[in-house]
Design a protein around this motif. Sequence first.
Motif, PDB file in Angstrom:
ATOM      1  N   GLU A 167       0.805  -1.229   0.000  1.00 14.57           N
ATOM      2  CA  GLU A 167       0.000   0.000   0.000  1.00 14.57           C
ATOM      3  C   GLU A 167       0.832   1.271   0.000  1.00 14.57           C
ATOM      4  OE1 GLU A 167      -2.382  -0.393   3.553  1.00 14.57           O
ATOM      5  OE2 GLU A 167      -2.672  -2.521   3.079  1.00 14.57           O
ATOM      6  N   VAL A 168       1.999   1.257   0.660  1.00 16.88           N
ATOM      7  CA  VAL A 168       2.710   2.519   0.881  1.00 16.88           C
ATOM      8  C   VAL A 168       4.111   2.615   0.287  1.00 16.88           C
ATOM      9  CG1 VAL A 168       1.400   2.960   3.008  1.00 16.88           C
ATOM     10  CG2 VAL A 168       3.649   1.876   3.150  1.00 16.88           C
ATOM     11  N   ILE A 169       4.700   1.494  -0.130  1.00 16.91           N
ATOM     12  CA  ILE A 169       6.091   1.540  -0.609  1.00 16.91           C
ATOM     13  C   ILE A 169       6.168   1.733  -2.119  1.00 16.91           C
ATOM     14  CG2 ILE A 169       8.236   0.224  -0.881  1.00 16.91           C
ATOM     15  CD1 ILE A 169       7.709  -1.100   1.779  1.00 16.91           C
ATOM     16  N   LYS A 170       6.950   2.733  -2.517  1.00 19.06           N
ATOM     17  CA  LYS A 170       7.282   2.927  -3.927  1.00 19.06           C
ATOM     18  C   LYS A 170       8.478   2.050  -4.276  1.00 19.06           C
ATOM     19  CE  LYS A 170       8.025   7.165  -4.990  1.00 19.06           C
ATOM     20  NZ  LYS A 170       8.489   8.498  -5.366  1.00 19.06           N
ATOM     21  N   SER A 171       9.522   2.090  -3.414  1.00 19.10           N
ATOM     22  CA  SER A 171      10.696   1.244  -3.614  1.00 19.10           C
ATOM     23  C   SER A 171      11.411   1.042  -2.286  1.00 19.10           C
ATOM     24  CB  SER A 171      11.638   1.845  -4.662  1.00 19.10           C
ATOM     25  OG  SER A 171      12.183   3.057  -4.202  1.00 19.10           O
ATOM     26  N   PHE A 172      12.238   0.005  -2.261  1.00 19.00           N
ATOM     27  CA  PHE A 172      12.982  -0.365  -1.061  1.00 19.00           C
ATOM     28  C   PHE A 172      14.359  -0.828  -1.491  1.00 19.00           C
ATOM     29  CE2 PHE A 172      13.750  -4.620   1.121  1.00 19.00           C
ATOM     30  CZ  PHE A 172      14.514  -4.112   2.155  1.00 19.00           C
ATOM     31  N   GLU A 173      15.388  -0.340  -0.813  1.00 18.68           N
ATOM     32  CA  GLU A 173      16.743  -0.773  -1.164  1.00 18.68           C
ATOM     33  C   GLU A 173      17.582  -0.983   0.085  1.00 18.68           C
ATOM     34  OE1 GLU A 173      19.079   3.449  -1.900  1.00 18.68           O
ATOM     35  OE2 GLU A 173      18.134   2.487  -3.622  1.00 18.68           O
ATOM     36  N   LEU A 174      18.322  -2.076   0.079  1.00 19.65           N
ATOM     37  CA  LEU A 174      19.330  -2.310   1.100  1.00 19.65           C
ATOM     38  C   LEU A 174      20.644  -1.772   0.556  1.00 19.65           C
ATOM     39  CD1 LEU A 174      18.628  -5.936   2.367  1.00 19.65           C
ATOM     40  CD2 LEU A 174      18.317  -3.797   3.619  1.00 19.65           C
ATOM     41  N   THR A 175      21.325  -0.968   1.339  1.00 21.08           N
ATOM     42  CA  THR A 175      22.598  -0.388   0.901  1.00 21.08           C
ATOM     43  C   THR A 175      23.774  -1.094   1.557  1.00 21.08           C
ATOM     44  OG1 THR A 175      22.371   1.277   2.630  1.00 21.08           O
ATOM     45  CG2 THR A 175      21.610   1.875   0.415  1.00 21.08           C
ATOM     46  N   LYS A 176      23.480  -2.082   2.388  1.00 25.46           N
ATOM     47  CA  LYS A 176      24.534  -2.780   3.121  1.00 25.46           C
ATOM     48  C   LYS A 176      24.153  -4.256   3.220  1.00 25.46           C
ATOM     49  CE  LYS A 176      27.825  -2.318   6.473  1.00 25.46           C
ATOM     50  NZ  LYS A 176      29.176  -2.260   6.162  1.00 25.46           N
ATOM     51  N   THR A 177      25.123  -5.129   3.118  1.00 19.98           N
ATOM     52  CA  THR A 177      24.943  -6.545   3.402  1.00 19.98           C
ATOM     53  C   THR A 177      26.181  -7.006   4.159  1.00 19.98           C
ATOM     54  OG1 THR A 177      25.876  -7.156   1.258  1.00 19.98           O
ATOM     55  CG2 THR A 177      23.470  -7.098   1.402  1.00 19.98           C
ATOM     56  N   GLY A 178      26.156  -8.229   4.643  1.00 22.10           N
ATOM     57  CA  GLY A 178      27.295  -8.728   5.401  1.00 22.10           C
ATOM     58  C   GLY A 178      27.225  -8.283   6.846  1.00 22.10           C
ATOM     59  N   MET A 179      28.378  -8.163   7.477  1.00 18.21           N
ATOM     60  CA  MET A 179      28.430  -7.824   8.898  1.00 18.21           C
ATOM     61  C   MET A 179      28.014  -6.373   9.142  1.00 18.21           C
ATOM     62  SD  MET A 179      29.093 -10.731  10.086  1.00 18.21           S
ATOM     63  CE  MET A 179      29.241 -10.356  11.821  1.00 18.21           C
ATOM     64  N   VAL A 180      27.138  -6.191  10.136  1.00 17.58           N
ATOM     65  CA  VAL A 180      26.629  -4.869  10.499  1.00 17.58           C
ATOM     66  C   VAL A 180      26.646  -4.717  12.019  1.00 17.58           C
ATOM     67  CG1 VAL A 180      25.168  -4.593   8.449  1.00 17.58           C
ATOM     68  CG2 VAL A 180      24.226  -5.674  10.502  1.00 17.58           C
ATOM     69  N   SER A 181      26.555  -3.480  12.456  1.00 20.27           N
ATOM     70  CA  SER A 181      26.438  -3.170  13.881  1.00 20.27           C
ATOM     71  C   SER A 181      25.072  -2.569  14.128  1.00 20.27           C
ATOM     72  CB  SER A 181      27.503  -2.146  14.299  1.00 20.27           C
ATOM     73  OG  SER A 181      28.795  -2.679  14.078  1.00 20.27           O
ATOM     74  N   LYS A 182      24.470  -2.904  15.279  1.00 21.19           N
ATOM     75  CA  LYS A 182      23.138  -2.359  15.579  1.00 21.19           C
ATOM     76  C   LYS A 182      23.181  -0.837  15.506  1.00 21.19           C
ATOM     77  CE  LYS A 182      23.647  -2.884  20.568  1.00 21.19           C
ATOM     78  NZ  LYS A 182      24.841  -3.666  20.549  1.00 21.19           N
ATOM     79  N   GLY A 183      22.137  -0.273  14.930  1.00 20.59           N
ATOM     80  CA  GLY A 183      22.064   1.168  14.757  1.00 20.59           C
ATOM     81  C   GLY A 183      22.703   1.684  13.487  1.00 20.59           C
ATOM     82  N   GLU A 184      23.405   0.818  12.760  1.00 17.57           N
ATOM     83  CA  GLU A 184      24.053   1.219  11.504  1.00 17.57           C
ATOM     84  C   GLU A 184      23.001   1.324  10.393  1.00 17.57           C
ATOM     85  OE1 GLU A 184      27.471  -0.594   8.473  1.00 17.57           O
ATOM     86  OE2 GLU A 184      27.146  -1.527  10.420  1.00 17.57           O
ATOM     87  N   GLU A 185      23.074   2.385   9.587  1.00 18.82           N
ATOM     88  CA  GLU A 185      22.145   2.533   8.458  1.00 18.82           C
ATOM     89  C   GLU A 185      22.389   1.422   7.451  1.00 18.82           C
ATOM     90  OE1 GLU A 185      21.103   5.674   4.926  1.00 18.82           O
ATOM     91  OE2 GLU A 185      21.639   6.519   6.871  1.00 18.82           O
ATOM     92  N   VAL A 186      21.283   0.742   7.049  1.00 22.38           N
ATOM     93  CA  VAL A 186      21.424  -0.375   6.118  1.00 22.38           C
ATOM     94  C   VAL A 186      20.568  -0.244   4.860  1.00 22.38           C
ATOM     95  CG1 VAL A 186      22.119  -2.018   7.903  1.00 22.38           C
ATOM     96  CG2 VAL A 186      19.680  -1.797   7.319  1.00 22.38           C
ATOM     97  N   GLY A 187      19.723   0.800   4.799  1.00 23.38           N
ATOM     98  CA  GLY A 187      18.893   0.954   3.610  1.00 23.38           C
ATOM     99  C   GLY A 187      17.838   2.024   3.792  1.00 23.38           C
ATOM    100  N   LYS A 188      16.964   2.111   2.762  1.00 23.87           N
ATOM    101  CA  LYS A 188      15.876   3.090   2.784  1.00 23.87           C
ATOM    102  C   LYS A 188      14.626   2.497   2.146  1.00 23.87           C
ATOM    103  CE  LYS A 188      18.319   7.446   2.906  1.00 23.87           C
ATOM    104  NZ  LYS A 188      18.162   7.817   4.270  1.00 23.87           N
ATOM    105  N   VAL A 189      13.487   2.964   2.638  1.00 26.94           N
ATOM    106  CA  VAL A 189      12.201   2.669   2.012  1.00 26.94           C
ATOM    107  C   VAL A 189      11.684   4.010   1.498  1.00 26.94           C
ATOM    108  CG1 VAL A 189       9.811   1.976   2.416  1.00 26.94           C
ATOM    109  CG2 VAL A 189      11.678   0.710   3.513  1.00 26.94           C
ATOM    110  N   PHE A 190      11.320   4.048   0.217  1.00 25.64           N
ATOM    111  CA  PHE A 190      10.752   5.247  -0.381  1.00 25.64           C
ATOM    112  C   PHE A 190       9.248   5.050  -0.480  1.00 25.64           C
ATOM    113  CE2 PHE A 190      15.143   4.888  -1.686  1.00 25.64           C
ATOM    114  CZ  PHE A 190      15.627   6.152  -1.369  1.00 25.64           C
ATOM    115  N   LEU A 191       8.506   5.990   0.088  1.00 26.30           N
ATOM    116  CA  LEU A 191       7.053   5.875   0.187  1.00 26.30           C
ATOM    117  C   LEU A 191       6.349   6.553  -0.977  1.00 26.30           C
ATOM    118  CD1 LEU A 191       6.855   6.658   4.005  1.00 26.30           C
ATOM    119  CD2 LEU A 191       6.853   4.402   2.904  1.00 26.30           C
ATOM    120  N   LYS A 192       5.158   6.069  -1.281  1.00 22.56           N
ATOM    121  CA  LYS A 192       4.340   6.630  -2.370  1.00 22.56           C
ATOM    122  C   LYS A 192       3.871   8.028  -2.003  1.00 22.56           C
ATOM    123  CE  LYS A 192       2.608   2.155  -3.845  1.00 22.56           C
ATOM    124  NZ  LYS A 192       1.473   1.236  -3.941  1.00 22.56           N
TER     125      LYS A 192
END
Length: 167
Positions: free
Chosen positions: A142-167
């Motif tokens: 209903e609300v997502i135009k697009s979604f992208e992960l900008t990070k994979t592999g090892m991450v730390s909590k609180g680290e930015e990993v992607g964005k959701v673009f809303l309609k």
Amino acid sequence: MFNFFKKKEQEPVKSKEVTLYAPADGELIKIEEVNDLVFAEKMMGDGFAVKPANGTITSPVDGEVTTVFPTQHAVGLLSSSLEVLLHMGIDTVSLDGKPFTTQVKEKQKLSHNDVVSKMDLAAVKAEEKETDIVVIFTNGDEVIKSFELTKTGMVSKGEEVGKVFLK
């Protein structure tokens, strides 16, 4: 000095994008890699997961708590118009909350660094359950135009990993 111009109360502007953050230290994987068909086949929605290195689970978005499940294995969040389900472990509803210490309550405002729950990974594994932390967008159709992960592999909590673009 007199102020002749009254400022109108304005409705808060809903953001057109939601930044996503790692909810745990560990390995970030695509949702298709989660070892559960309901999640992997996106039956509940798109998203991602983290195989946690420890049991501290933080919010994957800035937003508000909408639901704390009685079994403490999942928490519902709202960020702008995006509904997010933070699901801790696979098939952990049957554990009746024992390995979880939820630290949030409904209607609580959260930032992505706020701890949502502590999860006893050893207790989950002792019950032969997987510990994946799954982040699902339950109203994405209903609300997502697009979604992208900008990070994979090892991450730390609180680290930015992607964005959701809303309609």
